[in-house]
Write a protein that holds these residues in place. Structure first.
Motif, short mmCIF file in Angstrom:
data_model
loop_
_atom_site.label_atom_id
_atom_site.label_comp_id
_atom_site.label_asym_id
_atom_site.label_seq_id
_atom_site.Cartn_x
_atom_site.Cartn_y
_atom_site.Cartn_z
N GLY A 251 -7.86 -2.88 -9.27
CA GLY A 251 -8.20 -4.28 -9.65
C GLY A 251 -8.15 -5.68 -8.78
N ASP A 252 -8.69 -6.43 -9.12
CA ASP A 252 -8.56 -7.74 -8.45
C ASP A 252 -7.32 -8.31 -7.84
OD1 ASP A 252 -11.40 -7.92 -8.59
OD2 ASP A 252 -11.45 -9.59 -10.32
N ALA A 253 -6.17 -8.07 -8.60
CA ALA A 253 -4.72 -8.36 -8.04
C ALA A 253 -4.43 -7.74 -7.10
CB ALA A 253 -3.83 -8.00 -9.29
N VAL A 254 -4.78 -6.35 -6.90
CA VAL A 254 -4.46 -5.36 -5.64
C VAL A 254 -5.48 -5.91 -4.67
CG1 VAL A 254 -4.57 -3.06 -4.90
CG2 VAL A 254 -3.78 -3.45 -7.23
N LYS A 255 -6.51 -6.16 -4.78
CA LYS A 255 -7.50 -6.47 -3.73
C LYS A 255 -6.95 -7.64 -3.09
CE LYS A 255 -12.09 -6.06 -3.76
NZ LYS A 255 -13.36 -6.06 -4.25
N SER A 256 -6.54 -8.82 -3.88
CA SER A 256 -5.96 -10.04 -3.39
C SER A 256 -4.56 -9.60 -2.48
CB SER A 256 -5.76 -10.89 -4.36
OG SER A 256 -5.49 -12.07 -3.94
N LEU A 257 -3.84 -8.84 -3.22
CA LEU A 257 -2.82 -8.51 -2.44
C LEU A 257 -2.97 -7.88 -1.12
CD1 LEU A 257 0.23 -7.66 -2.47
CD2 LEU A 257 -0.31 -5.54 -3.49
N GLN A 258 -4.04 -6.87 -1.15
CA GLN A 258 -4.44 -6.28 0.26
C GLN A 258 -4.71 -7.17 1.03
OE1 GLN A 258 -7.20 -3.58 -1.76
NE2 GLN A 258 -5.83 -1.77 -1.37
N LYS A 259 -5.66 -8.26 0.75
CA LYS A 259 -6.04 -9.25 1.73
C LYS A 259 -4.76 -10.13 2.21
CE LYS A 259 -10.53 -10.27 -0.54
NZ LYS A 259 -11.18 -11.03 -1.50
N VAL A 260 -3.82 -10.18 1.59
CA VAL A 260 -2.74 -11.14 2.11
C VAL A 260 -2.05 -10.12 2.95
CG1 VAL A 260 -0.28 -12.24 1.64
CG2 VAL A 260 -2.53 -12.72 -0.05
N LEU A 261 -1.77 -8.76 2.59
CA LEU A 261 -1.05 -8.09 3.39
C LEU A 261 -1.62 -7.72 4.72
CD1 LEU A 261 0.13 -5.29 0.71
CD2 LEU A 261 1.56 -6.92 1.90
N SER A 262 -2.97 -7.59 4.53
CA SER A 262 -3.83 -7.47 5.74
C SER A 262 -3.66 -8.80 6.99
CB SER A 262 -5.39 -7.27 5.77
OG SER A 262 -6.32 -7.02 6.75
N THR A 263 -3.80 -9.86 6.21
CA THR A 263 -3.68 -11.07 7.19
C THR A 263 -2.37 -11.12 7.85
OG1 THR A 263 -5.16 -12.32 5.57
CG2 THR A 263 -3.58 -13.52 6.94
N GLY A 264 -1.25 -10.76 7.24
CA GLY A 264 0.20 -10.98 7.76
C GLY A 264 0.54 -9.62 8.40
N ALA A 265 -0.21 -8.63 8.52
CA ALA A 265 0.38 -7.27 8.95
C ALA A 265 0.78 -7.64 10.27
CB ALA A 265 -0.71 -6.36 8.99
N THR A 266 0.45 -8.53 11.08
CA THR A 266 1.17 -8.46 12.37
C THR A 266 2.63 -8.94 12.34
OG1 THR A 266 0.45 -11.05 12.37
CG2 THR A 266 -0.74 -9.47 13.46
N ASP A 267 3.12 -9.44 11.31
CA ASP A 267 4.41 -9.78 10.83
C ASP A 267 5.39 -8.38 10.53
OD1 ASP A 267 4.29 -12.46 11.76
OD2 ASP A 267 3.93 -12.86 9.70
N TRP A 268 4.69 -7.68 9.71
CA TRP A 268 5.36 -6.49 9.23
C TRP A 268 4.95 -5.07 9.67
CZ3 TRP A 268 4.06 -10.46 6.13
CH2 TRP A 268 2.71 -10.50 5.28
N GLY A 269 3.72 -5.36 10.56
CA GLY A 269 3.35 -4.10 11.00
C GLY A 269 2.59 -3.12 10.56
N VAL A 270 2.15 -3.02 9.41
CA VAL A 270 1.46 -1.91 8.73
C VAL A 270 0.52 -2.75 7.87
CG1 VAL A 270 1.56 -0.06 7.18
CG2 VAL A 270 3.62 -0.58 8.49
N THR A 271 -0.79 -2.28 8.20
CA THR A 271 -1.93 -2.83 7.55
C THR A 271 -2.07 -1.94 6.08
OG1 THR A 271 -3.62 -1.43 8.23
CG2 THR A 271 -3.09 -3.57 9.56
N PRO A 272 -2.59 -2.33 5.05
CA PRO A 272 -2.90 -1.83 3.67
C PRO A 272 -4.18 -0.84 3.58
CG PRO A 272 -3.78 -4.19 3.53
CD PRO A 272 -3.07 -4.13 4.76
#
Length: 163
Positions: A85-106
């Motif tokens: 759903g939309d909450a997961v989609k929004s989570l994925q966007k945030v995780l994708s944006t910050g992936a340079t910090d934690w090293g793994v994209t969604p």
């Protein structure tokens, strides 16, 4: 009213109503608030500080006026394998944006919490210093993004709060 029907609580209280208060205060923002369901001296001090800033009677007691002034303290949804759903989609966007910090994209931003998103959540949890279980619950939602007053829940969007 964002916190309808809540009971008056004060130091010594515990349980779900205190958790709601803690989430609401964390969203003021007071990123130091931990959601543990215990109304102790630190929480009382945070309540007093909020009351003072909101122009309320400063007594450390959370009654109707304080509840009305607080943001919604309802929980964010718990996201896990298979959530969608939309909450997961929004989570994925945030995780994708910050992936340079934690090293793994969604992976794909598709609103499906599958293996790639779970791996990104686990990497984010490790980066944030919380339990690494791939489940996005209170502890993970509260992780600071090290940006001005932002946590994962505020970055994803408080519009997903469960009333």
């Amino acid at each position: 009213m964002p916190n309808p029907g809540q009971h008056t609580i004060k130091i010594g209280a515990s349980g779900p109503t205190v958790e709601r208060l803690q989430r609401a205060l964390r969203r003021t923002p007071n990123l130091g608030i931990v959601v543990d369901g215990v109304f102790g001296p630190q929480l009382e001090a945070a309540v007093r500080s909020f009351q003072q800033g909101a122009g309320l009677t400063v007594d450390g007691v959370v009654g109707p006026q304080t509840w009305a002034a607080l943001p919604d303290g309802g929980p964010m949804p718990t996201l896990h394998d298979g959530s969608s759903g939309d909450a997961v989609k929004s989570l994925q966007k945030v995780l994708s944006t910050g992936a340079t910090d934690w090293g793994v994209t969604p992976g794909a931003i598709d609103g499906q919490l599958g293996p790639k998103t779970k791996a990104s959540v686990i990497a984010f949890q490790k980066w944030g210093g919380v339990t690494q279980d791939g489940i996005v619950g209170d502890q993970t939602w509260a992780v600071s993004l090290h940006a001005a007053s932002a946590t994962l829940e505020t970055a994803v969007g408080l519009n997903f709060v469960i009333g």
